[in-house]
Scaffold this motif. Structure first.
Motif, PDB file in Angstrom:
ATOM      1  N   PHE A  18      -8.686   2.411  12.856  1.00 46.95           N
ATOM      2  CA  PHE A  18      -8.537   1.973  11.471  1.00 46.95           C
ATOM      3  C   PHE A  18      -7.741   2.928  10.589  1.00 46.95           C
ATOM      4  CE2 PHE A  18     -12.126  -0.510  12.954  1.00 46.95           C
ATOM      5  CZ  PHE A  18     -11.796  -1.761  12.456  1.00 46.95           C
ATOM      6  N   LEU A  19      -7.339   4.059  11.121  1.00 46.47           N
ATOM      7  CA  LEU A  19      -6.515   4.975  10.331  1.00 46.47           C
ATOM      8  C   LEU A  19      -5.211   4.333   9.842  1.00 46.47           C
ATOM      9  CD1 LEU A  19      -6.772   8.573  11.877  1.00 46.47           C
ATOM     10  CD2 LEU A  19      -7.485   7.786   9.613  1.00 46.47           C
ATOM     11  N   PRO A  20      -4.508   3.550  10.670  1.00 51.10           N
ATOM     12  CA  PRO A  20      -3.253   2.942  10.190  1.00 51.10           C
ATOM     13  C   PRO A  20      -3.430   1.997   9.005  1.00 51.10           C
ATOM     14  CG  PRO A  20      -3.384   2.855  12.590  1.00 51.10           C
ATOM     15  CD  PRO A  20      -4.727   3.265  12.095  1.00 51.10           C
ATOM     16  N   PHE A  21      -4.642   1.433   8.844  1.00 49.82           N
ATOM     17  CA  PHE A  21      -4.886   0.476   7.765  1.00 49.82           C
ATOM     18  C   PHE A  21      -5.515   1.125   6.528  1.00 49.82           C
ATOM     19  CE2 PHE A  21      -5.503  -1.622  11.907  1.00 49.82           C
ATOM     20  CZ  PHE A  21      -4.486  -2.573  11.846  1.00 49.82           C
ATOM     21  N   LEU A  22      -5.859   2.401   6.631  1.00 41.11           N
ATOM     22  CA  LEU A  22      -6.604   3.071   5.570  1.00 41.11           C
ATOM     23  C   LEU A  22      -5.785   3.142   4.275  1.00 41.11           C
ATOM     24  CD1 LEU A  22      -9.328   4.495   5.112  1.00 41.11           C
ATOM     25  CD2 LEU A  22      -8.175   6.663   5.585  1.00 41.11           C
ATOM     26  N   LYS A  23      -6.387   2.706   3.203  1.00 46.58           N
ATOM     27  CA  LYS A  23      -5.748   2.712   1.892  1.00 46.58           C
ATOM     28  C   LYS A  23      -6.290   3.877   1.076  1.00 46.58           C
ATOM     29  CE  LYS A  23      -4.853  -0.217  -2.138  1.00 46.58           C
ATOM     30  NZ  LYS A  23      -5.101  -1.547  -2.767  1.00 46.58           N
ATOM     31  N   ILE A  24      -5.400   4.712   0.551  1.00 43.80           N
ATOM     32  CA  ILE A  24      -5.810   5.870  -0.247  1.00 43.80           C
ATOM     33  C   ILE A  24      -5.559   5.621  -1.732  1.00 43.80           C
ATOM     34  CG2 ILE A  24      -5.431   8.323  -0.666  1.00 43.80           C
ATOM     35  CD1 ILE A  24      -4.716   8.614   2.269  1.00 43.80           C
ATOM     36  N   LYS A  25      -4.349   5.202  -2.062  1.00 40.79           N
ATOM     37  CA  LYS A  25      -4.033   4.908  -3.457  1.00 40.79           C
ATOM     38  C   LYS A  25      -4.770   3.646  -3.906  1.00 40.79           C
ATOM     39  CE  LYS A  25       0.588   6.967  -3.435  1.00 40.79           C
ATOM     40  NZ  LYS A  25       2.050   6.739  -3.692  1.00 40.79           N
ATOM     41  N   GLY A  26      -5.329   3.726  -5.095  1.00 38.62           N
ATOM     42  CA  GLY A  26      -6.025   2.570  -5.640  1.00 38.62           C
ATOM     43  C   GLY A  26      -7.486   2.488  -5.262  1.00 38.62           C
ATOM     44  N   ILE A  27      -7.959   3.413  -4.430  1.00 41.51           N
ATOM     45  CA  ILE A  27      -9.367   3.448  -4.043  1.00 41.51           C
ATOM     46  C   ILE A  27     -10.067   4.573  -4.825  1.00 41.51           C
ATOM     47  CG2 ILE A  27     -11.027   3.688  -2.160  1.00 41.51           C
ATOM     48  CD1 ILE A  27      -9.252   1.232  -1.938  1.00 41.51           C
ATOM     49  N   GLU A  28     -11.076   4.220  -5.585  1.00 47.88           N
ATOM     50  CA  GLU A  28     -11.771   5.202  -6.414  1.00 47.88           C
ATOM     51  C   GLU A  28     -12.415   6.289  -5.550  1.00 47.88           C
ATOM     52  OE1 GLU A  28     -14.653   3.116  -8.700  1.00 47.88           O
ATOM     53  OE2 GLU A  28     -13.199   1.731  -9.600  1.00 47.88           O
ATOM     54  N   LYS A  29     -12.450   7.505  -6.074  1.00 44.99           N
ATOM     55  CA  LYS A  29     -13.064   8.617  -5.349  1.00 44.99           C
ATOM     56  C   LYS A  29     -14.539   8.345  -5.086  1.00 44.99           C
ATOM     57  CE  LYS A  29      -9.935  12.279  -6.934  1.00 44.99           C
ATOM     58  NZ  LYS A  29      -9.835  13.581  -7.648  1.00 44.99           N
ATOM     59  N   LYS A  30     -15.205   7.732  -6.054  1.00 43.28           N
ATOM     60  CA  LYS A  30     -16.628   7.423  -5.886  1.00 43.28           C
ATOM     61  C   LYS A  30     -16.828   6.437  -4.743  1.00 43.28           C
ATOM     62  CE  LYS A  30     -20.736   5.881  -8.389  1.00 43.28           C
ATOM     63  NZ  LYS A  30     -21.176   4.994  -7.291  1.00 43.28           N
ATOM     64  N   LEU A  31     -15.953   5.436  -4.651  1.00 47.10           N
ATOM     65  CA  LEU A  31     -16.063   4.463  -3.566  1.00 47.10           C
ATOM     66  C   LEU A  31     -15.822   5.136  -2.220  1.00 47.10           C
ATOM     67  CD1 LEU A  31     -16.378   1.621  -2.468  1.00 47.10           C
ATOM     68  CD2 LEU A  31     -13.963   1.196  -2.994  1.00 47.10           C
ATOM     69  N   ARG A  32     -14.832   6.025  -2.145  1.00 49.97           N
ATOM     70  CA  ARG A  32     -14.573   6.744  -0.897  1.00 49.97           C
ATOM     71  C   ARG A  32     -15.814   7.511  -0.460  1.00 49.97           C
ATOM     72  NH1 ARG A  32      -8.912   9.789  -2.382  1.00 49.97           N
ATOM     73  NH2 ARG A  32      -7.769   7.973  -3.162  1.00 49.97           N
ATOM     74  N   ALA A  33     -16.415   8.237  -1.418  1.00 45.98           N
ATOM     75  CA  ALA A  33     -17.610   9.036  -1.107  1.00 45.98           C
ATOM     76  C   ALA A  33     -18.766   8.150  -0.662  1.00 45.98           C
ATOM     77  CB  ALA A  33     -18.006   9.872  -2.317  1.00 45.98           C
ATOM     78  N   ASP A  34     -18.966   7.029  -1.368  1.00 41.82           N
ATOM     79  CA  ASP A  34     -20.050   6.105  -1.011  1.00 41.82           C
ATOM     80  C   ASP A  34     -19.858   5.542   0.390  1.00 41.82           C
ATOM     81  OD1 ASP A  34     -21.454   6.404  -3.349  1.00 41.82           O
ATOM     82  OD2 ASP A  34     -20.552   4.665  -4.345  1.00 41.82           O
ATOM     83  N   LEU A  35     -18.626   5.185   0.720  1.00 41.08           N
ATOM     84  CA  LEU A  35     -18.334   4.632   2.037  1.00 41.08           C
ATOM     85  C   LEU A  35     -18.542   5.669   3.131  1.00 41.08           C
ATOM     86  CD1 LEU A  35     -15.141   2.543   1.201  1.00 41.08           C
ATOM     87  CD2 LEU A  35     -17.349   1.634   1.918  1.00 41.08           C
ATOM     88  N   MET A  36     -18.125   6.907   2.886  1.00 41.13           N
ATOM     89  CA  MET A  36     -18.288   7.964   3.885  1.00 41.13           C
ATOM     90  C   MET A  36     -19.762   8.266   4.118  1.00 41.13           C
ATOM     91  SD  MET A  36     -15.117  10.535   3.034  1.00 41.13           S
ATOM     92  CE  MET A  36     -15.499  11.622   4.436  1.00 41.13           C
ATOM     93  N   ILE A  37     -20.551   8.270   3.054  1.00 47.04           N
ATOM     94  CA  ILE A  37     -21.994   8.491   3.204  1.00 47.04           C
ATOM     95  C   ILE A  37     -22.627   7.326   3.963  1.00 47.04           C
ATOM     96  CG2 ILE A  37     -24.184   8.641   1.950  1.00 47.04           C
ATOM     97  CD1 ILE A  37     -22.651  10.139  -0.255  1.00 47.04           C
ATOM     98  N   THR A  38     -22.208   6.103   3.608  1.00 47.06           N
ATOM     99  CA  THR A  38     -22.726   4.924   4.307  1.00 47.06           C
ATOM    100  C   THR A  38     -22.392   4.978   5.792  1.00 47.06           C
ATOM    101  OG1 THR A  38     -22.492   3.560   2.311  1.00 47.06           O
ATOM    102  CG2 THR A  38     -22.658   2.401   4.413  1.00 47.06           C
ATOM    103  N   GLY A  39     -21.149   5.325   6.111  1.00 45.73           N
ATOM    104  CA  GLY A  39     -20.738   5.422   7.515  1.00 45.73           C
ATOM    105  C   GLY A  39     -21.449   6.538   8.260  1.00 45.73           C
ATOM    106  N   MET A  40     -21.683   7.661   7.578  1.00 42.77           N
ATOM    107  CA  MET A  40     -22.375   8.771   8.209  1.00 42.77           C
ATOM    108  C   MET A  40     -23.772   8.353   8.662  1.00 42.77           C
ATOM    109  SD  MET A  40     -23.174  12.569   6.640  1.00 42.77           S
ATOM    110  CE  MET A  40     -24.158  11.891   5.286  1.00 42.77           C
ATOM    111  N   VAL A  41     -24.434   7.538   7.821  1.00 38.01           N
ATOM    112  CA  VAL A  41     -25.782   7.073   8.164  1.00 38.01           C
ATOM    113  C   VAL A  41     -25.727   5.935   9.174  1.00 38.01           C
ATOM    114  CG1 VAL A  41     -27.894   6.003   7.272  1.00 38.01           C
ATOM    115  CG2 VAL A  41     -26.734   7.780   5.946  1.00 38.01           C
ATOM    116  N   GLN A  42     -24.923   4.879   8.858  1.00 37.54           N
ATOM    117  CA  GLN A  42     -24.910   3.677   9.699  1.00 37.54           C
ATOM    118  C   GLN A  42     -24.369   3.949  11.092  1.00 37.54           C
ATOM    119  OE1 GLN A  42     -22.629   0.389   8.131  1.00 37.54           O
ATOM    120  NE2 GLN A  42     -23.363  -1.039   9.673  1.00 37.54           N
TER     121      GLN A  42
END
Length: 296
Positions: free
Chosen positions: A42-66
């Motif tokens: 999924f790295l080739p599809f990863l969007k950085i611009k336009g994604i809020e920092k809070k959303l990035r952090a929330d997703l990373m925490i969610t992925g770390m647990v799930q």
């Protein structure tokens, strides 16, 4: 529901592959490799611009647990439990899904809970064996921790992404795996001795399938699919992989088991899913987070 069905079918091969080919490799290393391969998908599809920092952090925490916490404990439990025991003890996942969903929404959904209990009972009947001699409670609690992490992650993702309807799943899914990657990498650095790593070709092929197909594509299909159905359907599909897994173990991996019980139980789960969907359509399913066609 096509997404959830496809993911369940893909996961059905995982039980046999892990038990047959990967129990000789450190479980933390197996988890790390699976997550690393999934991240690459999924790295080739990863969007950085336009994604809020809070959303990035929330997703990373969610992925770390799930994915991170879940895989570390799930794969380690194979050191203490047999294959059928793994399948049996995953039947509690839909109950966790419903309880966590109710806690997050601060509202108890009785219908969804009933369907969760029914799907759990049906799945338990399918895989029931005489477990009086197991005595391996460490494996049981490891797996329950894994189930809770998986349940929390999928509910959290569903709730989180309902607020961002203009973001495609594939654009942010890499953040989930990035969080899991950092956690599993840390566990490998702490616990794995590089000099003791020995991986055979058959194990490499198994890891590629599990990392790219089962952990990568299937989890993407799963998290995308749960945004299109209600929690009752999610609970049922959580256990649909169990009869699939046993059926494949009986036919592909030549294990012994009751084929009639597997087929009958699978049909009961499908009937339960159809009933759940009919109730949802008649009630309008106000609690369901629907996603329109533009989100493909």
């Amino acid at each position: 529901m096509t997404y959830l069905f496809s993911a369940s079918l893909i996961w059905a091969f995982s039980f046999g592959l892990i038990k047959e080919n990967l129990t000789t490799i450190d479980s933390n290393l197996v988890a790390f490799i699976r997550i690393f391969l999934s991240l690459l998908v999924f790295l080739p599809f990863l969007k950085i611009k336009g994604i809020e920092k809070k959303l990035r952090a929330d997703l990373m925490i969610t992925g770390m647990v799930q994915y991170g916490f879940m895989y570390i404990s799930y794969i380690y439990s194979y050191q203490f439990l047999k294959g059928f025991e793994i399948a049996l003890f995953t039947v509690f996942t839909p109950v966790y899904v419903t309880i966590i969903y109710s806690l997050i929404r601060k509202k108890f959904h009785g219908t969804f809970f009933i369907f969760s209990i029914l799907s759990m009972l049906i799945a338990a009947i399918i895989v029931f064996k005489d477990i009086s001699s197991i005595g391996l409670w460490k494996g049981f609690f490891l797996l329950q921790f894994s189930n809770i992490c998986f349940a929390w992650g999928q509910v959290r993702y569903r709730e989180l992404m309902s607020k961002y309807k203009n973001i495609r799943d594939r654009e942010i899914f890499g953040y989930l795996y990035a969080g899991a990657f950092l956690f599993t990498m840390l566990t490998v650095l702490i616990s794995v001795d590089p000099e003791n790593i020995k991986i055979e070709m058959s194990q490499v092929l198994s890891l590629v399938y599990l990392g790219i197909i089962a952990s990568g594509i299937a989890f993407f299909l799963w998290n995308k699919g749960i945004r299109k159905v209600n929690i009752g359907a999610v609970s049922i599909f959580n256990n649909l992989k169990i009869p699939f897994g046993i059926l494949i173990s009986l036919t592909v991996f030549r294990e012994e088991g009751d084929l009639l019980r597997v087929v009958s139980g699978g049909l009961l789960l499908l009937i339960l899913l159809i009933i759940n969907e009919n109730i949802r359509k008649r009630s309008g399913d106000k609690n369901n987070v629907q996603v329109n066609g533009a989100r493909k």
